[in-house]
Scaffold this motif. Structure first.
Motif, PDB file in Angstrom:
ATOM      1  N   UNK A  57       4.787 -21.660 -29.934  1.00 36.26           N
ATOM      2  CA  UNK A  57       4.496 -20.389 -30.619  1.00 36.26           C
ATOM      3  C   UNK A  57       5.625 -19.382 -30.427  1.00 36.26           C
ATOM      4  N   UNK A  58       6.120 -19.273 -29.199  1.00 41.56           N
ATOM      5  CA  UNK A  58       7.211 -18.335 -28.935  1.00 41.56           C
ATOM      6  C   UNK A  58       8.460 -18.717 -29.726  1.00 41.56           C
ATOM      7  N   UNK A  59       8.779 -20.004 -29.762  1.00 42.98           N
ATOM      8  CA  UNK A  59       9.942 -20.483 -30.516  1.00 42.98           C
ATOM      9  C   UNK A  59       9.775 -20.200 -32.005  1.00 42.98           C
ATOM     10  N   UNK A  60       8.583 -20.495 -32.542  1.00 41.16           N
ATOM     11  CA  UNK A  60       8.302 -20.293 -33.966  1.00 41.16           C
ATOM     12  C   UNK A  60       8.395 -18.810 -34.337  1.00 41.16           C
ATOM     13  N   UNK A 103      15.195 -35.869 -23.413  1.00 36.66           N
ATOM     14  CA  UNK A 103      15.028 -34.804 -22.424  1.00 36.66           C
ATOM     15  C   UNK A 103      13.905 -35.192 -21.470  1.00 36.66           C
ATOM     16  N   UNK A 104      14.223 -35.307 -20.185  1.00 39.64           N
ATOM     17  CA  UNK A 104      13.181 -35.575 -19.201  1.00 39.64           C
ATOM     18  C   UNK A 104      12.607 -34.253 -18.731  1.00 39.64           C
ATOM     19  N   UNK A 105      11.337 -34.024 -19.042  1.00 43.86           N
ATOM     20  CA  UNK A 105      10.674 -32.779 -18.668  1.00 43.86           C
ATOM     21  C   UNK A 105       9.175 -32.977 -18.735  1.00 43.86           C
ATOM     22  N   UNK A 106       8.475 -32.143 -17.993  1.00 46.20           N
ATOM     23  CA  UNK A 106       7.012 -32.124 -17.987  1.00 46.20           C
ATOM     24  C   UNK A 106       6.538 -31.068 -18.976  1.00 46.20           C
ATOM     25  N   UNK A 107       5.534 -31.391 -19.790  1.00 50.94           N
ATOM     26  CA  UNK A 107       5.056 -30.411 -20.768  1.00 50.94           C
ATOM     27  C   UNK A 107       4.356 -29.230 -20.109  1.00 50.94           C
ATOM     28  N   UNK A 108       4.111 -29.293 -18.814  1.00 53.32           N
ATOM     29  CA  UNK A 108       3.552 -28.148 -18.091  1.00 53.32           C
ATOM     30  C   UNK A 108       4.630 -27.213 -17.559  1.00 53.32           C
ATOM     31  N   UNK A 157      -0.941 -29.164 -22.715  1.00 57.28           N
ATOM     32  CA  UNK A 157      -1.028 -28.819 -24.137  1.00 57.28           C
ATOM     33  C   UNK A 157      -0.985 -27.314 -24.330  1.00 57.28           C
ATOM     34  N   UNK A 158      -1.685 -26.581 -23.482  1.00 52.24           N
ATOM     35  CA  UNK A 158      -1.623 -25.110 -23.557  1.00 52.24           C
ATOM     36  C   UNK A 158      -0.187 -24.616 -23.400  1.00 52.24           C
ATOM     37  N   UNK A 159       0.517 -25.128 -22.410  1.00 55.29           N
ATOM     38  CA  UNK A 159       1.888 -24.679 -22.152  1.00 55.29           C
ATOM     39  C   UNK A 159       2.793 -25.019 -23.329  1.00 55.29           C
ATOM     40  N   UNK A 202       7.052 -24.610 -18.367  1.00 57.90           N
ATOM     41  CA  UNK A 202       7.366 -23.692 -19.459  1.00 57.90           C
ATOM     42  C   UNK A 202       8.863 -23.402 -19.555  1.00 57.90           C
ATOM     43  N   UNK A 203       9.521 -23.226 -18.437  1.00 60.85           N
ATOM     44  CA  UNK A 203      10.951 -22.928 -18.480  1.00 60.85           C
ATOM     45  C   UNK A 203      11.734 -24.070 -19.129  1.00 60.85           C
ATOM     46  N   UNK A 204      11.385 -25.304 -18.771  1.00 60.47           N
ATOM     47  CA  UNK A 204      12.058 -26.453 -19.369  1.00 60.47           C
ATOM     48  C   UNK A 204      11.780 -26.521 -20.866  1.00 60.47           C
ATOM     49  N   UNK A 205      10.543 -26.247 -21.259  1.00 62.57           N
ATOM     50  CA  UNK A 205      10.211 -26.278 -22.683  1.00 62.57           C
ATOM     51  C   UNK A 205      10.988 -25.219 -23.460  1.00 62.57           C
ATOM     52  N   UNK A 206      11.070 -24.014 -22.915  1.00 59.95           N
ATOM     53  CA  UNK A 206      11.814 -22.957 -23.602  1.00 59.95           C
ATOM     54  C   UNK A 206      13.271 -23.355 -23.794  1.00 59.95           C
ATOM     55  N   UNK A 207      13.862 -23.967 -22.781  1.00 63.52           N
ATOM     56  CA  UNK A 207      15.249 -24.403 -22.907  1.00 63.52           C
ATOM     57  C   UNK A 207      15.394 -25.485 -23.971  1.00 63.52           C
TER      58      UNK A 207
END
Length: 345
Positions: A111-114, A54-59, A103-105, A61-66
């Motif tokens: 946390x939300x996923x967990x 998955x190509x995404x930036x850890x900053x 890292x914060x994001x 948030x929308x990409x991380x949630x997906x």
């Protein structure tokens, strides 16, 4: 077990990805593919049914949630970071953005996923950091897990901040976290702006080999494949909320290291021998830490892990790998900033 590995196309991250797939883990490699990343690093596992990218930036948030929602990982191994001290001197903003805000994001997305998953007991957030957060040692002593933080560069300060965030999310929200702080890594696929590949490639080109100051700065050198093995050991067997220092137990001064690499190239009959004649002392890095050394007692006694590769053996493997993989490093030398002296402010 499915792992979400951030920064999995980088140097250490790709070693973790390759080893994890080899050991039968499912791996999702999340990488923004910035200048230091290279998908060739994971080409050997790219076709495995255990691997996804998955190509995404850890900053983002929308990409991380997906990505969390799509892949449902059992653990996060967070290696994505800006890591070159010299670049942090010239441009600290990128280090704050990735290492702190990123890292914060990621923590918030994890946390939300967990929480949505019902706080499964087996979930882990493993944050991978550096011994540089502890500052600089004198001639004696070693860093332990209780050494006070004393970062000296924008890079180490940003990593120290990320360590503190991870611990805070563990204490405040109960997120199941674990941390590791490692010594200097080296080995195959090392991006050619760091000391070991710089020495190899400068020597092969017959160019001056730059050594900062008088070369007396000491580092504890950890072979990257040993590090990957240690990280998976900590992830699966470490105690939640604990930190583990990972060292190679190979303290060598920069000048001694450079001379060892030159001798290895001499033995392999590459042109330009003796390569040590190319050593050139240059102005020191601003705020250059004098010595790092890891006390690995905790990881050895609690988890039974210790490094398997001596610095002599690891450097020989590394030199041979660079000699056999010119196509890999040749292309990377064209990337922004590679081959230039950075961090001279």
């Amino acid at each position: 077990m499915k792992l979400l590995v951030t920064g999995g196309a980088g140097f250490i991250g790709s070693a973790v990805v390759r080893l994890a797939v080899a050991q039968g883990y499912s791996v999702v490699n999340l990488d923004a593919l910035t200048y230091a990343a290279c998908l060739e690093n994971v080409a050997s596992v790219a076709d495995s049914p255990l691997y996804a990218f998955e190509q995404a930036d850890i900053s983002d948030r929308a990409a991380l949630d997906r990505i969390f929602g799509d892949h449902q990982p059992n653990a996060v191994m967070h290696l994505a970071a800006e890591s070159h001290v010299d670049r942090s001197i010239d441009g600290p903003g990128a280090f704050i953005q990735t290492n702190v805000t990123g890292t914060y994001t990621l923590l918030e997305a994890a946390r939300a996923y967990w929480q949505r998953a019902g706080k499964p007991e087996g979930f882990r957030f493993h944050h991978i950091s550096t011994d540089e957060v502890f500052g600089s040692l004198g001639p004696t002593g070693q860093f332990t897990e209780t050494t006070p933080y004393d970062p000296r560069s924008p890079y180490s300060a940003s990593k120290a901040a990320s360590d503190h965030l991870v611990r805070a999310w563990g204490e405040t929200y109960g997120l199941p976290i674990i941390l590791t702080n490692c010594s200097n890594n080296y080995g195959p696929f090392h991006f050619p702006e760091k000391l070991v590949p710089i020495v190899i490639l400068k020597a092969l080109a017959g160019q001056p080999i730059p050594v900062y100051g008088d070369g007396a700065n000491v580092r504890d050198w950890l072979y990257v494949e040993d590090h990957a093995d240690a990280l998976l050991t900590v992830l699966t067997r470490g105690t939640l909320g604990r930190s583990y220092n990972i060292g190679g137990e190979n303290e060598v001064s920069n000048l001694e290291l450079v001379k060892m690499i030159c001798a290895l190239l001499d033995d392999r009959h590459t042109s330009g021998a003796p390569h040590a004649d190319l050593i050139t002392f240059v102005a020191d890095r601003p705020g250059h830490d004098q010595r790092y050394a890891i006390d690995p007692t905790r990881i050895r006694t609690e988890l039974g892990w210790q490094p398997s590769v001596t610095v002599e053996e690891g450097l020989a493997r590394t030199v041979d790998w660079y000699l056999a993989n010119e196509d890999w490093w040749r292309e990377l030398q064209n990337r922004q900033g590679v081959g230039q002296r950075l961090g001279t402010v």
